[in-house]
Write an enzyme that holds these catalytic residues in place. Structure first.
Site, mmCIF file in Angstrom:
data_model
loop_
_atom_site.group_PDB
_atom_site.id
_atom_site.type_symbol
_atom_site.label_atom_id
_atom_site.label_comp_id
_atom_site.label_asym_id
_atom_site.label_seq_id
_atom_site.Cartn_x
_atom_site.Cartn_y
_atom_site.Cartn_z
ATOM 1 N N ARG A 55 0.835 -1.195 0.000
ATOM 2 C CA ARG A 55 0.000 0.000 0.000
ATOM 3 C C ARG A 55 0.873 1.249 0.000
ATOM 4 N NH1 ARG A 55 -2.115 1.315 4.095
ATOM 5 N NH2 ARG A 55 -1.189 -0.147 5.571
ATOM 6 N N LYS A 196 -8.602 -2.573 0.584
ATOM 7 C CA LYS A 196 -8.597 -1.701 1.754
ATOM 8 C C LYS A 196 -9.417 -0.440 1.540
ATOM 9 C CE LYS A 196 -6.195 -4.178 4.599
ATOM 10 N NZ LYS A 196 -6.882 -4.809 5.751
ATOM 11 N N HIS A 215 -10.730 -4.267 12.129
ATOM 12 C CA HIS A 215 -9.641 -4.802 11.305
ATOM 13 C C HIS A 215 -9.098 -6.006 12.054
ATOM 14 C CE1 HIS A 215 -5.274 -4.524 9.784
ATOM 15 N NE2 HIS A 215 -6.009 -5.111 8.860
ATOM 16 N N SER A 233 -0.804 -5.799 9.491
ATOM 17 C CA SER A 233 -0.211 -6.768 8.577
ATOM 18 C C SER A 233 1.115 -7.286 9.126
ATOM 19 C CB SER A 233 0.019 -6.099 7.216
ATOM 20 O OG SER A 233 0.672 -6.963 6.342
ATOM 21 N N LYS A 237 -2.310 -12.215 12.206
ATOM 22 C CA LYS A 237 -3.765 -12.340 12.149
ATOM 23 C C LYS A 237 -4.203 -13.545 11.322
ATOM 24 C CE LYS A 237 -5.887 -8.808 10.496
ATOM 25 N NZ LYS A 237 -4.823 -8.501 9.579
ATOM 26 N N THR A 238 -3.689 -13.592 10.097
ATOM 27 C CA THR A 238 -4.119 -14.646 9.183
ATOM 28 C C THR A 238 -3.642 -16.015 9.651
ATOM 29 O OG1 THR A 238 -4.140 -13.107 7.324
ATOM 30 C CG2 THR A 238 -4.027 -15.450 6.796
ATOM 31 N N ASP A 252 -9.591 -10.800 7.853
ATOM 32 C CA ASP A 252 -9.114 -9.414 7.830
ATOM 33 C C ASP A 252 -10.095 -8.361 8.329
ATOM 34 O OD1 ASP A 252 -6.935 -7.670 7.275
ATOM 35 O OD2 ASP A 252 -7.928 -7.015 5.457
ATOM 36 N N ARG A 317 2.220 -11.784 -1.504
ATOM 37 C CA ARG A 317 0.827 -11.982 -1.110
ATOM 38 C C ARG A 317 0.160 -13.065 -1.948
ATOM 39 N NH1 ARG A 317 -1.706 -9.275 3.365
ATOM 40 N NH2 ARG A 317 -0.303 -7.586 3.892
#
Length: 516
Positions: A55, A196, A215, A233, A237-238, A252, A317
């Protein structure tokens, strides 16, 4: 099927060919023929995004008008742009799209029908239309026959702005116009900007409906024991939510309504640097036909992906539909969270691997949002950098952090939710000296938090941060729960811990009066 709602409503005229809600196999055929990427040995489609491999937060703007002027938390994250500046750049973008092939996908954001939003995605690249099909929710044929978008996203990576003429900062831009119901994206082909941007829209709109946007990733056990995981990120989390013993709700973005938790999306967008079949089997096995890999290095002969190669970026990714996770909960709707977990990758190496938070401490650390930006997640980040991202997602939360913090406090009090702060970062010293906490340790801690067994342990109060820390968790090494003992120089640990707590207090100072 043709478009019920004409493209002219978005200002698009004279396109070359308009491909509407094509199937993924046909889109991949288009993407291959247009040389947008290549097929990997796993069956996943591999693309390279060029200059922008993450990003570009300094290139995102929100139109400041009567709708947003008093509602947005303006500053370095939510940067205003004048309506006239937006309109002129949009007109140039629309002119650029004339005579070009366009890929249109109509779908939904939000699995709960009461809170979902109809969105039209208009893409210059065929593979990005696969991405939005992976990430968002399919409309039925009956819904498509009368589909009217509440928001439209136009993404044209090959259209570059001219900063001096267009009132933006670089050739790349992401601009959200809430009054018009429009997002325009140009100059960058990083798919995360699409995802996003529309989540930012949801995060602005849902509080008006009494829904807390989060988030976070979320999963659920057999007893409807929902757990949500907040974190920027790279904090886990994932990986931590993809637990083979539990059903994945989503990885997410979620909403927490009076009914419970619901997923915003229909897919996952996971980091895959150093991905291994042993450590993260669910993500590893999802990288097959239907998935899109961004900036993953492939062997020139075999097209085998090398997940350890970061020559293009650390922020490699993969996007895949949630159906590729064997134990995904479909649709992603569940009850109220029993446990909330804040994930922080502490680059100072002074935070314990887990701490228990009261409601007041939960609001504090939620608004604080301490973590470390990890290499590659944004342009210019080459090593972990301590940062404070309110609500563990400041780039995507356009309202004041206090709004979201108070909503969280009300939810955890009403539904008696337990809250823990989990450090997935460094221990034994700061980045460059210590080492990252083993993910298997973190998984064991998270499971103990979710099943409640952590509450059976004896706790002590951290002398610096004041929250409660277990003296041990199960069979894990007891010394890791007293981070001071893992440092070679305890005095240096004391100094660094006090420094970090001082930074906490400085950051929170501006929110203190609003929280009282």
């Amino acid at each position: 099927m043709g478009l019920f709602y004409p493209l002219e409503k978005a200002g698009i005229v004279n396109p070359r060919n308009v491909y509407y809600n094509l199937s993924i196999p046909i889109l991949f055929e288009h993407a291959l023929s247009r040389r947008e990427g290549v097929l990997s040995s796993t069956g996943a489609f591999a693309v390279w995004t060029g200059k922008y491999t993450g990003r570009s937060p300094k290139d995102r703007f929100i139109v400041c008008d009567q709708r947003t002027e008093r509602e947005i938390d303006w500053g370095s994250v939510n940067v205003p742009i004048e309506p006239d500046t937006y309109q002129k750049l949009k007109e140039k973008l629309l002119s650029y799209l004339q005579g070009r092939d366009l890929y249109v996908y109509d779908g939904f954001v939000g699995t709960d029908p009461d809170y979902r939003m109809a969105v039209r995605f208009i893409n210059e690249f065929a593979y990005q239309n696969v991405f939005v099909q992976n990430m968002f929710l399919e409309a039925t044929q009956e819904e498509l026959a009368c589909f009217v978008p509440q928001f439209t996203v136009i993404c044209a990576p090959n259209f570059h702005a001219v900063p001096d003429l267009d009132g933006v900062r670089s050739e790349a831009f992401v601009i959200i116009n809430f009054t018009e119901g429009m997002v325009i994206i140009g100059g960058t082909s990083y798919c995360g900007e699409i995802k996003k941007a529309i989540f930012t829209v949801m995060n602005f709109l849902l509080p008006e409906k009494g829904v807390l946007p989060m988030h976070c990733s979320a999963n659920v056990g057999d007893e409807d024991d929902v757990a949500v995981f907040f974190g920027l990120s790279g904090t886990g989390k994932t990986s931590l939510s993809a637990d083979i013993q539990r059903k994945l709700i989503g990885d997410d973005e979620h909403g927490w309504s009076d009914k419970g938790v619901f997923n915003f999306e229909g897919g996952c967008y996971a980091k895959c640097i150093n991905l291994s079949k042993e450590k993260e089997p669910q993500i590893y096995q999802a990288i097959r036909y239907g998935a899109i890999m961004e900036n993953v290095v492939l062997d020139e002969e075999t097209r085998q992906p090398d997940f350890s190669d970061s020559r293009y970026t650390e922020n490699t990714r993969v996007s895949y539909p949630i159906e590729l996770i064997p134990n995904a909960l479909i649709p992603g709707i569940a009850g109220h969270p029993r446990v909330v977990i804040f994930l922080t990758a502490d680059a100072f190496g002074v935070m314990p691997p887990v701490a228990k938070l009261s409601k007041e401490e939960a609001i504090y650390h939620f608004i604080l949002g301490y973590t470390s930006k990890l290499a590659g997640t944004e342009r210019g980040i080459v090593e972990p950098e301590a940062t404070f991202s309110s609500c563990f997602g400041a780039p995507f939360m356009p309202r004041s952090p206090v709004v979201y913090g108070k909503m969280l406090g009300e939810k955890i009090e009403k539904y008696k939710t337990r809250v823990y702060l989990v450090n997935t970062g460094w221990t034994g010293g700061p980045y460059g000296v210590g080492h990252r906490i083993d993910i298997d340790y973190t998984r064991a801690i998270v499971r103990a938090a979710i099943d409640g067994s952590i509450e059976d342990e004896e706790f002590y109060q951290d002398p610096v941060f004041k929250f409660l820390v277990p003296k041990k968790v199960g069979d894990l090494p007891a010394e890791i729960f007293v981070p001071r003992k893992t440092w070679k120089d305890p005095g240096l640990y004391d100094q660094r811990a006090r420094e970090l707590q001082g930074r906490f207090e400085a950051v929170m100072q501006k929110y203190k009066l609003s929280l009282e």
